[in-house]
Write a protein that holds these residues in place. Structure first.
Motif, mmCIF file in Angstrom:
data_model
loop_
_atom_site.group_PDB
_atom_site.id
_atom_site.type_symbol
_atom_site.label_atom_id
_atom_site.label_comp_id
_atom_site.label_asym_id
_atom_site.label_seq_id
_atom_site.Cartn_x
_atom_site.Cartn_y
_atom_site.Cartn_z
ATOM 1 N N PRO A 135 0.778 -1.240 0.000
ATOM 2 C CA PRO A 135 0.000 0.000 0.000
ATOM 3 C C PRO A 135 0.813 1.296 0.000
ATOM 4 O O PRO A 135 0.225 2.373 0.062
ATOM 5 N N THR A 136 2.133 1.208 -0.020
ATOM 6 C CA THR A 136 2.921 2.434 -0.180
ATOM 7 C C THR A 136 2.695 2.993 -1.582
ATOM 8 O O THR A 136 2.522 2.243 -2.547
ATOM 9 N N ALA A 137 2.702 4.327 -1.687
ATOM 10 C CA ALA A 137 2.424 4.980 -2.962
ATOM 11 C C ALA A 137 3.580 4.843 -3.940
ATOM 12 O O ALA A 137 4.727 4.608 -3.563
ATOM 13 N N VAL A 138 3.251 4.995 -5.202
ATOM 14 C CA VAL A 138 4.270 5.108 -6.246
ATOM 15 C C VAL A 138 4.860 6.514 -6.134
ATOM 16 O O VAL A 138 4.120 7.501 -6.130
ATOM 17 N N PRO A 139 6.174 6.652 -6.011
ATOM 18 C CA PRO A 139 6.761 7.984 -5.794
ATOM 19 C C PRO A 139 6.584 8.898 -7.000
ATOM 20 O O PRO A 139 6.917 8.514 -8.122
ATOM 21 N N PRO A 140 6.086 10.091 -6.787
ATOM 22 C CA PRO A 140 5.900 11.018 -7.909
ATOM 23 C C PRO A 140 7.208 11.457 -8.535
ATOM 24 O O PRO A 140 7.230 11.845 -9.707
ATOM 25 N N ASP A 141 8.319 11.381 -7.769
ATOM 26 C CA ASP A 141 9.603 11.786 -8.349
ATOM 27 C C ASP A 141 10.211 10.697 -9.232
ATOM 28 O O ASP A 141 11.190 10.934 -9.927
ATOM 29 N N GLY A 142 9.649 9.492 -9.222
ATOM 30 C CA GLY A 142 10.134 8.421 -10.082
ATOM 31 C C GLY A 142 11.542 7.954 -9.768
ATOM 32 O O GLY A 142 12.183 7.318 -10.605
ATOM 33 N N ALA A 143 12.029 8.226 -8.564
ATOM 34 C CA ALA A 143 13.401 7.878 -8.194
ATOM 35 C C ALA A 143 13.434 6.524 -7.500
ATOM 36 O O ALA A 143 12.689 6.297 -6.542
ATOM 37 N N TYR A 144 14.314 5.650 -7.988
ATOM 38 C CA TYR A 144 14.469 4.327 -7.389
ATOM 39 C C TYR A 144 15.936 4.006 -7.125
ATOM 40 O O TYR A 144 16.275 2.865 -6.859
ATOM 41 N N GLN A 145 16.786 5.023 -7.188
ATOM 42 C CA GLN A 145 18.194 4.824 -6.871
ATOM 43 C C GLN A 145 18.346 4.458 -5.402
ATOM 44 O O GLN A 145 17.475 4.737 -4.571
ATOM 45 N N THR A 146 19.443 3.803 -5.077
ATOM 46 C CA THR A 146 19.684 3.394 -3.698
ATOM 47 C C THR A 146 19.639 4.589 -2.758
ATOM 48 O O THR A 146 19.171 4.483 -1.622
ATOM 49 N N GLY A 147 20.111 5.733 -3.218
ATOM 50 C CA GLY A 147 20.079 6.932 -2.393
ATOM 51 C C GLY A 147 18.670 7.334 -1.993
ATOM 52 O O GLY A 147 18.441 7.821 -0.880
ATOM 53 N N ALA A 148 17.695 7.129 -2.888
ATOM 54 C CA ALA A 148 16.303 7.441 -2.563
ATOM 55 C C ALA A 148 15.782 6.494 -1.492
ATOM 56 O O ALA A 148 15.062 6.913 -0.569
#
Length: 305
Positions: free
Chosen positions: A77-90
């Motif tokens: 149920p966590t949202a899809v991030p609007p920033d589209g970032a999936y790097q390890t730093g995110a």
């Protein structure tokens, strides 16, 4: 700070669900233990969900911790991030933001499996003051991972990473394919229920693309946002917080033969005063296959002051 106290389980270890906003994103999570206890943040991997910690959360709660297992960004149920970032730093920024939201202090501990392990390395290295001790499972630090990745046998195991780079990735991610990964990575475990839970986290095509996005961000830095640059840089560094690294001896995803081929080199990639241990008769999802053994090692480690 958000009011999340009502979603915590009691010190009996009852697991409850909750929702909280952190790092500009709404996270679903599971929690157990007293709200006044030191935070133990547990991060899952792929293809998995927060339910992967169902054996550990009650044990952490019984030891007095406020045990929290969020669904990672993009996993319903966590949202899809609007920033589209999936790097390890995110992912690391999310972990540190959740530390803040749940009222964590310098006594908090961080536990991660698979992608959660990668997030834990980066989060603890970028904000060491937030975390006292770290436990990681199934994926070693980035330097050690790169050293083992290009071995021939490991490249065969890692075929799915290359599949994720193609336009066919979402089409390939069927129930059968995901169940096959669980069977290959943890032979003999029988992860059908866990695979089904992952598929429920892929509640929409956007959620599936989010899970795939983690792998695309590995090989394509064009989607890395500058706002996570500090955490991303920390992901490649040796951290400061003592870390217990656990790996299943029969891991079919990342072979123990390659990871532990040179134990001294593996330890050199971990922070000072860390340990690296093999868990016998266990594969990639070792905390589910050998919960009593893994829970004991985790609790013994985080009890050290």
């Amino acid at each position: 700070m958000a009011d999340v106290s009502g979603a915590d389980g009691s010190d009996t270890g009852e697991i409850k669900e909750g929702v909280v906003e952190a790092n500009g994103l709404e996270f679903g999570y599971l929690a157990a233990g007293p709200a006044s206890g030191p935070l133990a943040l547990c991060l899952h991997g792929f293809p998995d969900s927060a339910h992967t910690w169902r054996h550990l959360l009650p044990e952490l709660a019984a030891a007095g911790h406020r045990a929290v297992a969020p669904f990672l960004r993009g996993y319903a149920p966590t949202a899809v991030p609007p920033d589209g970032a999936y790097q390890t730093g995110a992912l690391a920024a999310d972990a540190n933001a959740l530390h803040e939201v749940f009222g964590g202090d310098g006594d908090a501990v961080l536990i991660g499996h698979d992608w959660g392990a990668m997030a834990a390395y980066a989060a603890s290295a970028s904000a060491p003051g937030r975390w006292r001790r770290v436990v990681t499972l199934a994926v070693p630090p980035m330097g050690a991972l790169l050293e083992t990745f290009f071995a021939y046998e490991q490249l065969k195991r890692s075929f799915y990473i290359f599949l994720m780079q193609t336009p066919l990735a979402a089409m390939a991610m069927t129930d059968d394919f995901v169940a096959g990964l669980w069977n290959d990575w943890s032979p003999g475990y029988g992860g059908a229920e866990d695979a089904a839970r992952f598929m429920r986290c892929m509640a929409s095509p956007a959620h599936m693309e989010a899970a795939i996005g983690y792998y695309r961000a590995m090989l394509d830095s064009s989607g890395h946002l500058p706002r996570y640059a500090a955490e991303q840089e920390a992901a490649a560094k040796r951290g400061e917080r003592p870390t217990l690294y656990l790996h299943g001896a029969s891991d079919g995803c990342l072979g123990a033969d390659t990871v532990f081929g040179d134990r001294s080199e593996l330890l050199a990639r971990l922070p000072a005063d860390s340990r690296a241990e093999l868990v016998p008769d266990a594969g990639h999802f070792l905390h589910l296959e050998r919960p009593d053994e893994v829970n004991r090692r985790v609790l013994d480690w985080i009890a050290v002051r």
